[in-house]
Design an enzyme around this catalytic site. Structure first.
Site, PDB file in Angstrom:
ATOM      1  N   GLU A 143      -8.208   4.343  11.995  1.00 39.05           N
ATOM      2  CA  GLU A 143      -7.122   4.356  12.982  1.00 39.05           C
ATOM      3  C   GLU A 143      -7.077   5.721  13.653  1.00 39.05           C
ATOM      4  O   GLU A 143      -7.677   6.691  13.181  1.00 39.05           O
ATOM      5  CB  GLU A 143      -5.788   4.009  12.330  1.00 39.05           C
ATOM      6  CG  GLU A 143      -5.353   4.942  11.209  1.00 39.05           C
ATOM      7  CD  GLU A 143      -4.008   4.525  10.607  1.00 39.05           C
ATOM      8  OE1 GLU A 143      -3.002   4.583  11.345  1.00 39.05           O
ATOM      9  OE2 GLU A 143      -3.977   4.145   9.416  1.00 39.05           O
ATOM     10  N   ASP A 155       0.862  -1.178   0.000  1.00 34.93           N
ATOM     11  CA  ASP A 155       0.000   0.000   0.000  1.00 34.93           C
ATOM     12  C   ASP A 155       0.895   1.223   0.000  1.00 34.93           C
ATOM     13  O   ASP A 155       1.927   1.247   0.671  1.00 34.93           O
ATOM     14  CB  ASP A 155      -0.987   0.007   1.161  1.00 34.93           C
ATOM     15  CG  ASP A 155      -0.334  -0.002   2.531  1.00 34.93           C
ATOM     16  OD1 ASP A 155      -0.158   1.091   3.107  1.00 34.93           O
ATOM     17  OD2 ASP A 155      -0.005  -1.094   3.028  1.00 34.93           O
TER      18      ASP A 155
END
Length: 265
Positions: free
Chosen positions: A150, A63
């Site tokens: 997150e 990613d």
């Protein structure tokens, strides 16, 4: 015979104890050196414990975001990876400056490609969904979009309530599923998963971050993607961030392609 002062008998134990202390000190020093070397190798990305466990999952990918800078996708895609998930958006208005180039380059390289959105706790889910939808194409053979859940900034010390996050996340996920035709992937750290996702969102594939030890999702749920390292160095990119994240997929390449295939195809 019992004569003498006994001096010799008292010296030997002292000498023996001194030798034992020296040996112990040398051993302790060697352990500290070994720990320092291992720590240096881990920090440099040369040694990463999870690589051993991740070796059991042959379908792997990366990613990336603008932090990796300019990416040479023909070079990067040949580094034994099958997929790439690139940052697209954050909150209700931010668009990653490298998204368009990364999306096009990764798809042209033959990788299975997806995009991710960084969830903001500071704006409504409906406007965040609109940001994703106007940025990420509903392209054939692309993975469902990912929502990255997150903590950031002051929220590490003062996490928002589950109720508040669900009030943002639920409408966002509903809008994305309507538009892209599939449930979005949910990325989470262990703490964020435990606080916000545990026991919920059973239809959404889970992308779980665990870079120090093998993954164990707090409610025992099976992960679909596992981010196992944030300390990899691969040829093919040049940016402010020297490392790239590595991920494993819990299945075969064919199953990964099936996940990227819209319903009915």
């Amino acid at each position: 015979m019992t004569g003498g002062t006994g001096d010799e008998g008292t010296r030997r134990p002292r000498s023996s104890r001194a030798r034992r202390w020296r040996i112990a000190a040398i051993a302790a020093g060697s352990v500290l050196v070994a720990i320092a070397v291992a720590a240096a190798l881990i920090l440099s990305g040369t040694l990463w414990p999870n690589r051993v466990f991740a070796a059991g999952y042959p379908v792997r990918g990366i990613d990336v975001s603008s932090y990796q800078g300019s990416i040479d996708w023909p070079v990067l895609s040949k580094q034994d990876i099958d997929f790439a998930i690139v940052k697209a958006t954050e909150g209700s208005s931010d668009v990653d400056e490298r998204f368009a180039a990364n999306w096009a380059g990764a798809r042209e390289s033959g990788l299975v490609v997806g995009a991710y959105h960084f969830l903001s706790f500071d704006s409504p889910g409906s406007t965040q969904a609109a940001n994703v939808i106007r940025t990420v194409p509903a392209a054939p053979a692309a993975l469902p979009p990912t929502v990255d859940v997150e903590f950031y900034g002051d929220y590490f010390a003062h996490p928002p309530s589950r109720q508040k996050v669900r009030g943002i996340l639920d409408p966002l996920l509903a809008a994305l599923e309507r538009h892209y035709g599939r449930p979005a992937i949910l990325y989470a750290t262990a703490d964020a998963y435990d606080r916000y996702l545990k026991g919920a969102y059973q239809r959404n594939p889970i992308w779980f971050r665990s870079v120090a030890v093998p993954p164990w999702v707090p409610d025992g749920r099976q992960w679909t993607f596992w981010q196992y390292s944030d300390r990899e160095r691969l040829p093919g990119y040049r940016g402010d961030e020297a490392f790239v994240d590595m991920n494993a997929f819990a299945g075969s390449r064919r199953q990964l392609e099936d996940l990227a295939r819209p319903p009915g195809q």
